[in-house]
Design a protein around this motif. Structure first.
Motif, PDB file in Angstrom:
ATOM      1  N   LEU A  20       0.816  -1.351  -0.450  1.00  0.00           N
ATOM      2  CA  LEU A  20      -0.063   0.039  -0.448  1.00  0.00           C
ATOM      3  C   LEU A  20       1.057   1.473   0.204  1.00  0.00           C
ATOM      4  O   LEU A  20       0.407   2.131  -0.469  1.00  0.00           O
ATOM      5  CB  LEU A  20      -1.499   0.177   1.605  1.00  0.00           C
ATOM      6  CG  LEU A  20      -1.962   1.167   2.078  1.00  0.00           C
ATOM      7  CD1 LEU A  20      -2.721   1.657   0.411  1.00  0.00           C
ATOM      8  CD2 LEU A  20      -2.107   1.180   2.892  1.00  0.00           C
ATOM      9  N   ALA A  21       2.282   0.971   0.841  1.00  0.00           N
ATOM     10  CA  ALA A  21       2.635   2.519   0.397  1.00  0.00           C
ATOM     11  C   ALA A  21       3.338   2.829  -1.097  1.00  0.00           C
ATOM     12  O   ALA A  21       3.510   3.941  -1.373  1.00  0.00           O
ATOM     13  CB  ALA A  21       4.135   1.990   1.949  1.00  0.00           C
ATOM     14  N   ASP A  22       3.732   1.416  -2.064  1.00  0.00           N
ATOM     15  CA  ASP A  22       4.577   1.539  -2.432  1.00  0.00           C
ATOM     16  C   ASP A  22       2.978   2.404  -3.487  1.00  0.00           C
ATOM     17  O   ASP A  22       3.069   3.745  -4.179  1.00  0.00           O
ATOM     18  CB  ASP A  22       4.841   0.663  -3.336  1.00  0.00           C
ATOM     19  CG  ASP A  22       5.860  -0.432  -2.263  1.00  0.00           C
ATOM     20  OD1 ASP A  22       6.435   0.704  -2.220  1.00  0.00           O
ATOM     21  OD2 ASP A  22       5.974  -0.936  -2.898  1.00  0.00           O
ATOM     22  N   ALA A  23       1.712   1.373  -3.441  1.00  0.00           N
ATOM     23  CA  ALA A  23       1.286   2.445  -3.684  1.00  0.00           C
ATOM     24  C   ALA A  23       0.512   3.783  -3.928  1.00  0.00           C
ATOM     25  O   ALA A  23       0.347   4.472  -5.237  1.00  0.00           O
ATOM     26  CB  ALA A  23      -0.545   1.185  -4.219  1.00  0.00           C
ATOM     27  N   LEU A  24       0.710   3.780  -2.467  1.00  0.00           N
ATOM     28  CA  LEU A  24       0.199   5.296  -2.497  1.00  0.00           C
ATOM     29  C   LEU A  24       1.542   6.197  -3.131  1.00  0.00           C
ATOM     30  O   LEU A  24       1.476   7.518  -3.658  1.00  0.00           O
ATOM     31  CB  LEU A  24       1.185   5.892  -0.734  1.00  0.00           C
ATOM     32  CG  LEU A  24      -0.782   4.618  -0.329  1.00  0.00           C
ATOM     33  CD1 LEU A  24      -0.161   4.486   1.535  1.00  0.00           C
ATOM     34  CD2 LEU A  24      -1.731   6.344  -0.664  1.00  0.00           C
ATOM     35  N   HIS A  26       3.337   6.196  -5.533  1.00  0.00           N
ATOM     36  CA  HIS A  26       3.300   6.352  -6.786  1.00  0.00           C
ATOM     37  C   HIS A  26       2.125   6.579  -7.102  1.00  0.00           C
ATOM     38  O   HIS A  26       2.144   7.495  -8.242  1.00  0.00           O
ATOM     39  CB  HIS A  26       3.018   4.562  -7.711  1.00  0.00           C
ATOM     40  CG  HIS A  26       2.407   4.611  -8.809  1.00  0.00           C
ATOM     41  ND1 HIS A  26       2.970   4.204 -10.088  1.00  0.00           N
ATOM     42  CD2 HIS A  26       1.248   4.458  -9.764  1.00  0.00           C
ATOM     43  CE1 HIS A  26       2.528   4.236 -11.365  1.00  0.00           C
ATOM     44  NE2 HIS A  26       1.593   3.979 -10.842  1.00  0.00           N
ATOM     45  N   LEU A  27       0.843   7.199  -6.842  1.00  0.00           N
ATOM     46  CA  LEU A  27      -0.197   7.872  -6.870  1.00  0.00           C
ATOM     47  C   LEU A  27      -0.237   9.670  -6.529  1.00  0.00           C
ATOM     48  O   LEU A  27      -0.293  10.306  -7.500  1.00  0.00           O
ATOM     49  CB  LEU A  27      -1.666   7.734  -6.083  1.00  0.00           C
ATOM     50  CG  LEU A  27      -2.107   6.415  -6.742  1.00  0.00           C
ATOM     51  CD1 LEU A  27      -2.588   5.993  -5.652  1.00  0.00           C
ATOM     52  CD2 LEU A  27      -2.260   6.044  -8.643  1.00  0.00           C
ATOM     53  N   LEU A 348      -7.297  -0.011  -3.156  1.00  0.00           N
ATOM     54  CA  LEU A 348      -6.960   0.244  -1.769  1.00  0.00           C
ATOM     55  C   LEU A 348      -6.524   1.764  -1.615  1.00  0.00           C
ATOM     56  O   LEU A 348      -6.607   2.608  -0.510  1.00  0.00           O
ATOM     57  CB  LEU A 348      -6.212  -0.957  -0.959  1.00  0.00           C
ATOM     58  CG  LEU A 348      -6.123  -0.088   0.911  1.00  0.00           C
ATOM     59  CD1 LEU A 348      -7.666  -0.307   0.876  1.00  0.00           C
ATOM     60  CD2 LEU A 348      -5.827  -1.187   1.905  1.00  0.00           C
ATOM     61  N   ALA A 349      -5.531   2.009  -2.586  1.00  0.00           N
ATOM     62  CA  ALA A 349      -4.482   2.942  -1.866  1.00  0.00           C
ATOM     63  C   ALA A 349      -5.601   4.134  -2.266  1.00  0.00           C
ATOM     64  O   ALA A 349      -5.288   5.398  -1.684  1.00  0.00           O
ATOM     65  CB  ALA A 349      -3.071   3.246  -2.948  1.00  0.00           C
ATOM     66  N   ARG A 350      -6.385   4.198  -3.932  1.00  0.00           N
ATOM     67  CA  ARG A 350      -7.152   5.210  -3.271  1.00  0.00           C
ATOM     68  C   ARG A 350      -8.468   5.953  -2.494  1.00  0.00           C
ATOM     69  O   ARG A 350      -8.923   6.848  -2.648  1.00  0.00           O
ATOM     70  CB  ARG A 350      -7.939   5.382  -5.395  1.00  0.00           C
ATOM     71  CG  ARG A 350      -6.872   5.243  -6.104  1.00  0.00           C
ATOM     72  CD  ARG A 350      -7.639   4.737  -7.982  1.00  0.00           C
ATOM     73  NE  ARG A 350      -7.063   5.196  -8.636  1.00  0.00           N
ATOM     74  CZ  ARG A 350      -6.467   3.894 -10.072  1.00  0.00           C
ATOM     75  NH1 ARG A 350      -7.642   3.165 -10.592  1.00  0.00           N
ATOM     76  NH2 ARG A 350      -5.745   4.213 -10.861  1.00  0.00           N
ATOM     77  N   LYS A 351      -8.864   4.409  -2.236  1.00  0.00           N
ATOM     78  CA  LYS A 351      -9.715   4.286  -1.266  1.00  0.00           C
ATOM     79  C   LYS A 351      -9.057   5.257  -0.021  1.00  0.00           C
ATOM     80  O   LYS A 351      -9.870   6.295   0.554  1.00  0.00           O
ATOM     81  CB  LYS A 351     -10.080   3.129  -0.715  1.00  0.00           C
ATOM     82  CG  LYS A 351     -10.895   2.038  -1.789  1.00  0.00           C
ATOM     83  CD  LYS A 351     -11.822   3.079  -2.119  1.00  0.00           C
ATOM     84  CE  LYS A 351     -13.075   1.965  -2.646  1.00  0.00           C
ATOM     85  NZ  LYS A 351     -14.605   2.171  -2.886  1.00  0.00           N
ATOM     86  N   VAL A 352      -7.987   5.183   0.454  1.00  0.00           N
ATOM     87  CA  VAL A 352      -6.797   5.601   1.699  1.00  0.00           C
ATOM     88  C   VAL A 352      -7.614   7.304   1.680  1.00  0.00           C
ATOM     89  O   VAL A 352      -7.499   8.101   2.002  1.00  0.00           O
ATOM     90  CB  VAL A 352      -6.119   4.961   1.684  1.00  0.00           C
ATOM     91  CG1 VAL A 352      -5.029   5.857   2.974  1.00  0.00           C
ATOM     92  CG2 VAL A 352      -5.857   3.738   2.551  1.00  0.00           C
ATOM     93  N   LEU A 353      -6.845   7.534   0.148  1.00  0.00           N
ATOM     94  CA  LEU A 353      -6.277   9.265  -0.453  1.00  0.00           C
ATOM     95  C   LEU A 353      -7.616   9.738  -0.048  1.00  0.00           C
ATOM     96  O   LEU A 353      -8.808  10.924  -0.457  1.00  0.00           O
ATOM     97  CB  LEU A 353      -6.223   9.509  -1.806  1.00  0.00           C
ATOM     98  CG  LEU A 353      -4.903   8.607  -1.566  1.00  0.00           C
ATOM     99  CD1 LEU A 353      -4.332   8.735  -3.059  1.00  0.00           C
ATOM    100  CD2 LEU A 353      -3.952   9.383  -0.992  1.00  0.00           C
TER     101      LEU A 353
END
Length: 357
Positions: A20-24, A26-27, A348-353
């Motif tokens: 998730l950290a990597d995906a965040l 990335h975004l 999940l990254a998009r949901k968290v943001l």
């Protein structure tokens, strides 16, 4: 934006958090990410190695029964909650994402105290105590297992990019050469999760002569701290014995079949890359490993056995016939891949943001 991730102890909690950290990042490369963990977990090595800040707080294992330890828990929990709250204040966190484990309980309580949005991700079909608590404190709950006994939206388990982008067919020859294996032999991968599994290690090593006689080569990852009772003597086909592998993507690419446990992370990775498995669930816990394996078996992507029945004979009777049948391996590989999810990290990254904003 500043995100705090809470998940520690085993790779099953830590790797989804790091994915998730990597995906965040990335975004949005400007996002600040801090992980909280305890000194007794694998996070002390895994998190810094991936380039993320790690804050250590006291571990508070929740007892599962009425024991004397229960009497000391309120005070110890209060200390841990204060420690996590101090981290949240220091980094000026906007959201807390928890994945379970010892550190998640004080993290959820500290975030609730500070009025921060809480996101819970549970990879297993049956949630642990920490995530059961976290789910009572937020509406933002996500599940890594379909039809889980857990109030949450099914999203899959976040996985490393090198896993979800792996093309086993095109990478196979390179991967086998990487480990000193031949390209034209059926290959069995043996591993027991992030800490290894003694029963799997012993059974596979004892089955080595029969596997070799059948022309099967083996890549066997013992796990940190596990020593083999007797290494197979040098010979052909190869039996490659390693204490640890930090390129599991190449290990998956090198193999035709895996003999392994069936933790949530292992099952998520194996189905994502389309590798069939002979699963031997951990005989302890609340039975979630068997549930993980049975879902894959029902979909045609593997078989399952009991740890108590695991032996060299079991491997010869159940694993060897698959490795000697390339068409069956191909069918099982396709079935496994149909069960995998490759986009859970970005979703999940998009949901968290969205939740944090």
């Amino acid at each position: 934006m500043r995100v705090v991730l809470a998940g520690g102890g085993t790779a099953g909690h830590i790797e989804p958090a790091l994915a998730l950290a990597d995906a965040l990042r990335h975004l949005d490369p400007s996002i600040g990410i801090t992980c909280v963990g305890t000194e007794r977990g694998l996070e002390t090595g895994l998190v810094p190695a991936r380039g993320y800040d790690l804050e250590l707080v006291p571990a508070v294992p929740l007892p599962r029964a009425l024991t004397p330890q229960l009497l000391t828990m309120p005070g110890r929990l209060a200390v841990a909650v204060n420690a996590v709250a101090a981290v949240l204040d220091r980094v000026r966190a906007d959201v807390l994402v928890g994945f379970g484990g010892y550190v998640a309980t004080p993290a959820y309580l500290a975030a609730k105290r500070r009025g921060l949005p809480i996101v819970v991700h549970e990879a297993n079909p049956r949630p642990g105590l920490a995530n059961r608590l976290g789910a009572k404190l937020t509406d933002h709950v996500f599940a890594g297992f379909p039809d889980a006994a857990f109030r949450g939206d099914y999203i899959g388990t976040p996985l490393r990019r090198e896993i979800v982008t792996l093309d086993r067919l095109s990478t196979g020859d390179k991967a086998r050469s990487w480990f000193g294996l031949e390209n034209d032999r059926p290959t069995l991968l043996v591993f027991g999760g992030s800490r290894g599994a003694r029963s799997i290690n012993q059974a596979a090593l004892a089955a080595a002569p029969a596997l070799r006689a059948a022309g099967v080569q083996v890549l066997h990852v013992l796990g940190p701290g596990n020593s083999a009772e007797r290494e197979p003597p040098p010979g052909d086909p190869q039996y490659v014995l390693l204490p640890y592998v930090d390129r599991m993507d190449l290990a998956y690419a090198a193999a035709d079949l895996a003999l392994c446990r069936s933790g949530a992370l292992t099952c998520a990775e194996m189905t994502a890359v389309g590798l069939p498995g002979a699963y031997v669930p951990l005989p302890h816990g609340n039975g979630e490993q068997r549930i993980n394996a049975e879902r894959i078996v029902a979909g045609g992507g593997g078989l399952v056995g009991d740890d108590a029945e695991l032996s060299p004979d079991w491997i010869i009777r159940n694993v060897l016939p698959i490795l000697r049948d390339p068409e069956r391996v191909a069918v099982m590989s396709e079935a496994a891949s149909r069960l995998g999810r490759k986009d859970a990290d970005i979703m999940l990254a998009r949901k968290v943001l969205e939740i944090a904003r």
